[in-house]
Motif scaffolding. Structure first.
Motif: not given
Length: 444
Positions: A31, A78-79, A82
């Motif tokens: 990521t 995680c994406l 972000s």
């Protein structure tokens, strides 16, 4: 090409074993790498949410394909994290939350992860089956090697001694034996020729023993033999011990220089020594335990059949209808059981008053094997002595008999046909006691 790829490190890199720490670390690192590349190539939209293709979704999809659905969900989280971090940094300040992109990413990650999980289970099953097949193949290979070695050993033994104890006893029984006491060693020439054939004797002599002394006149000769040497140390050792002696025994003096290789007394079950065999020449490969044991067994069996002792007379006095050959071979086989561990079975058949049961007993008496002997204890009681027969062979005999009854008489067992069956294996005890026990169990 496929086989070459399977032997490289590529499969391990594409689908490595799932370790939780490494999965989390890899998802986070991928990521970060994707976000860094986005900031470098597309600073206004690092996650490519406004591009023709959502390139940021490659991270959770790749993680899903490598480690499964749970890892893909974590990669998608995680994406998602972000996106919030970038929004906090001011990149997506005027943007609404991309619900469709994130929901589609979660669904796509789950589908790819399910695909990876399915094929991972299939691969594990295939690997387990292959491992089991390989283990079985190794076991079969080891068994095949052992079987081949055993076959080679049997073939070697067959070349050295191409006959069995059963064949030897059958031939020995067929010798023309003079049952009178006028001749100490009846059919001696036939006996020594049989020993030459079965034990590979090349030069030997058979001498009678009269009143404990060896006669200087040979009863039978094989080849060109020198006169008997009564002072030979090996011969005297065999006579004193009452058992076979040969030059390889550790009890013999290392300085023995006599011409005899083997000296074997001929002794019956009563302990009476009627002769002695001396061997001057014998093939090197025939000087082994099995061949010498066969030689001793044949000589002792001959002595019991040719000159039976008081035990046979006692059996004949107790059961006057007992055949002499049956009694003499019974004592010989009982001795053979103790010396050579050769099994002998006694089977007793008691028929009822029906005519059909009597016919079955007569058929059993007519269908004896080569070494078997029969004794009609009464009109409806038959005893069969089966040499060289243990538990498994006896069970096979009963199964064959019941199959014959089923085919010829439509009976499924001896008891259904009106025939009671009893059996026992001979041991080293007195033969009269063993016969009495068997007859007593049957109530005869």
């Amino acid at each position: 090409m496929r086989k070459w790829l399977a032997n490289t490190v590529i499969p391990a890199l594409v689908a490595p074993p799932a370790r939780p720490f490494w999965v989390v670390l890899e998802a986070v690192l991928l990521t970060l790498v994707a976000v860094a590349m986005g900031l470098w190539l597309r600073s206004e939209d690092p996650l490519a949410l406004d591009a023709n293709f959502r390139w940021g979704l490659f991270v959770p999809i790749l993680v899903s394909l490598r480690y499964g659905s749970l890892a893909g969900v974590f990669g998608m989280l995680c994406l998602l994290a972000s996106w919030f971090v970038l929004r906090k940094m001011g990149f997506y300040a005027d943007w609404d939350f991309p619900e469709g992109t994130m929901l589609g990413g979660f669904i796509l990650s789950l589908v790819c992860g399910e695909f990876a999980d399915l094929w991972r289970v299939r691969l594990q099953r295939a690997e387990s089956a292959a491992s089991y097949a390989l283990e079985r193949l190794q076991n079969l290979t080891q068994r095949h090697v052992l079987l081949r070695l055993s076959h080679d050993r049997l073939e070697e033994n067959l070349l050295v001694r191409p006959y069995t104890v059963r064949d030897a006893l059958f031939r020995l029984r067929d010798l023309t034996l003079d049952e009178s006491d006028s001749k100490i060693l009846p059919a001696a020439d036939d006996l020594i020729n049989l020993l030459a054939e079965y034990c590979q004797l090349q030069r030997a002599a058979l001498y009678p023993v009269v009143e404990g002394k060896v006669s200087g006149q040979a009863a039978a000769l094989l080849g060109e033999n020198k006169p008997l040497d009564p002072d030979d140390a090996l011969l005297n050792h065999a006579l004193d011990a009452g058992m076979l002696a040969h030059v390889q025994q550790h009890t013999q003096d290392d300085a023995y220089v006599g011409r005899y290789l083997v000296a074997a007394p001929v002794t019956n079950s009563a302990g009476e020594m009627i002769g002695v065999l001396v061997v001057e020449r014998l093939p090197f490969l025939s000087m082994n335990y099995e061949n010498l044991q066969l030689l001793s067994v044949l000589l002792n069996f001959y002595a019991d059949v040719a000159h039976y002792g008081e035990e046979v007379d006692s059996l004949l006095d107790t059961w006057p209808g007992l055949p002499t050959r049956f009694a003499s071979e019974l004592t010989a086989l009982s001795r053979l059981r103790g010396e050579a561990r050769v099994d002998t079975a006694l089977a007793l058949f008691v028929a009822d008053d029906s005519e059909q049961a009597a016919q079955i007993l007569e058929a059993l008496a007519r269908g004896l094997r080569s070494l078997d002997l029969a004794w009609w204890v009464h009109d409806n009681v038959l005893m069969i002595m089966m040499p060289m027969t243990g538990d498994s062979s006896l069970e096979g005999f009963v199964l064959r008999t019941e199959k014959w009854l089923q085919e010829d008489y439509a009976f499924f067992s001896l008891r259904q046909a009106g025939v009671k069956y009893y059996h026992r294996l001979l041991d080293e005890r007195d033969c009269a006691d063993q016969l009495s026990e068997l007859l007593g169990v049957a109530g005869v």
